[in-house]
Design an enzyme around this catalytic site. Structure first.
Site, PDB file in Angstrom:
ATOM      1  CE  LYS A 231      72.067  18.981  39.959  1.00 39.34           C
ATOM      2  NZ  LYS A 231      70.983  19.684  39.307  1.00 39.34           N
TER       3      LYS A 231
HETATM    4  N1  GLU Z   1      67.342  22.258  43.228  1.00 31.53           N
HETATM    5  C1  GLU Z   1      66.637  22.156  41.987  1.00 31.53           C
HETATM    6  C2  GLU Z   1      67.521  21.456  40.952  1.00 31.53           C
HETATM    7  O1  GLU Z   1      68.725  21.371  41.125  1.00 31.53           O
HETATM    8  C3  GLU Z   1      66.196  23.502  41.461  1.00 31.53           C
HETATM    9  C4  GLU Z   1      65.091  24.064  42.283  1.00 31.53           C
HETATM   10  C5  GLU Z   1      64.601  25.453  41.934  1.00 31.53           C
HETATM   11  O2  GLU Z   1      65.288  26.173  41.193  1.00 31.53           O
HETATM   12  O3  GLU Z   1      63.539  25.817  42.423  1.00 31.53           O
HETATM   13  O4  GLU Z   1      66.990  20.992  39.959  1.00 31.53           O
END
Ligand code: GLU
Length: 296
Positions: A231
């Site tokens: 991102k």
């Molecule tokens: N917050 C993480 C991300 O945006 C994903 C974490 C998860 O799904 O455990 O890559």
């Protein structure tokens, strides 16, 4: 992951930028896994990392998910609201001797191959990190729905990992374990870049007496050089004004067979919700590829 009636899954984006095709794949994949058994799909904003957060990104992600037809169950949770919960769990780990203050500097740990197993005596810093004391011979095994049997020697491959960073931020590993348990998640469906984090999370669950959900790690989308779309880098955001082509593309990346939504047959006006509704019955998780997918 057995199909079960009381299944609950989640999508947990970090607000580091707009949703890109890789995030859409995690959103759609987790949604399909949850909904195929009539289960719930929750949404969690993983905003513990204040440094990587981009202002406005969380709202932008929520607006994009809504435009793509995703409707979540349960309360919308933001990790930044949950300091007290993480602090209570950390206190418990410290009191039980499973966690410790670490005064080692980054360069000291790098000199040990990046793996912390013991603090260098006598070092003091004003902002110590808190780490998990990983036991010796700590083999963690689990079965991933897509990647099959997995095992990791957490002591040797990862070492004592951080629970609260030196800058005071909660580490992802702690927050995700606390939240998945607190929110009653029965399955965790996310990108394969987190496959090697899962043993750490299972270890924490065991030390805290928490249940272990089922895991499925979806294929990663990579650029032509094999780098993960992120991102925060150059990946183009998904176009929220034209969701159907992106949903269809993501469906194919999940290895699924092309289909025409029922409403499409009668009129070209199918909404993303109608497309998603039709996709549930056609979803076959056994078709999801294990390998990375290059974004065309
Ligand atoms: N917050 C993480 C991300 O945006 C994903 C974490 C998860 O799904 O455990 O890559």
């Amino acid at each position: 992951m057995p199909r079960q009636d009381a299944c609950r899954g989640r999508f947990a984006p970090s607000p580091t930028g707009p949703l890109h095709p890789g995030s859409l794949l995690a959103a759609l994949g987790s949604w399909l896994f949850a909904r195929r058994g009539g289960g719930e799909w929750w949404l969690r904003i993983e905003d513990v990392d204040r440094i990587r957060e981009m202002p406005g990104a969380a709202q932008d992600q929520l607006d994009t998910l809504a435009a793509f037809g995703f409707v979540h169950d349960g309360p919308l949770v933001r990790q930044s609201d949950r300091d007290a919960l993480y602090a209570a769990v950390l206190d418990r780990l410290l009191a039980d001797g499973h966690a410790f203050e670490c005064h080692c500097s980054r360069s000291v740990i790098e000199a040990q191959g990046g793996i912390h197993r013991a603090c260098i005596p006598g070092l003091r810093r004003p902002d110590p990190a808190i780490r998990l004391r990983v036991p010796d011979d700590c083999l963690v095994e689990f079965d991933d729905f897509i990647h099959g049997h997995q095992s990791q020697r957490v002591d040797r491959d990862v070492g004592d990992f951080v629970l609260r960073r030196a800058d005071g931020c909660w580490a992802y590993q702690l927050a995700v374990v606390v939240d998945d348990a607190d929110q009653g998640m029965t399955e965790v469906v996310r990108g394969a870049d987190l496959l090697d984090s899962t043993p750490r999370q299972i270890l924490l669950q065991r030390l805290l007496g928490l249940p272990t959900p089922g895991y499925a790690h979806l294929p990663l989308l990579v650029d032509p050089h094999g780098n993960k779309l992120s991102k925060s880098t150059s990946a183009h955001p998904v176009d929220r004004n034209n969701p159907l082509p992106a949903l269809h593309e993501t469906w194919l990346q999940l290895g699924q067979a092309s289909f025409v939504a029922t409403r499409f047959a009668a009129s070209p006006q199918a909404t993303p919700q109608e497309w998603l509704h039709d996709a549930i019955a056609r979803f076959d998780p056994a078709r999801i590829p294990r390998h990375h997918m290059e974004l065309s």
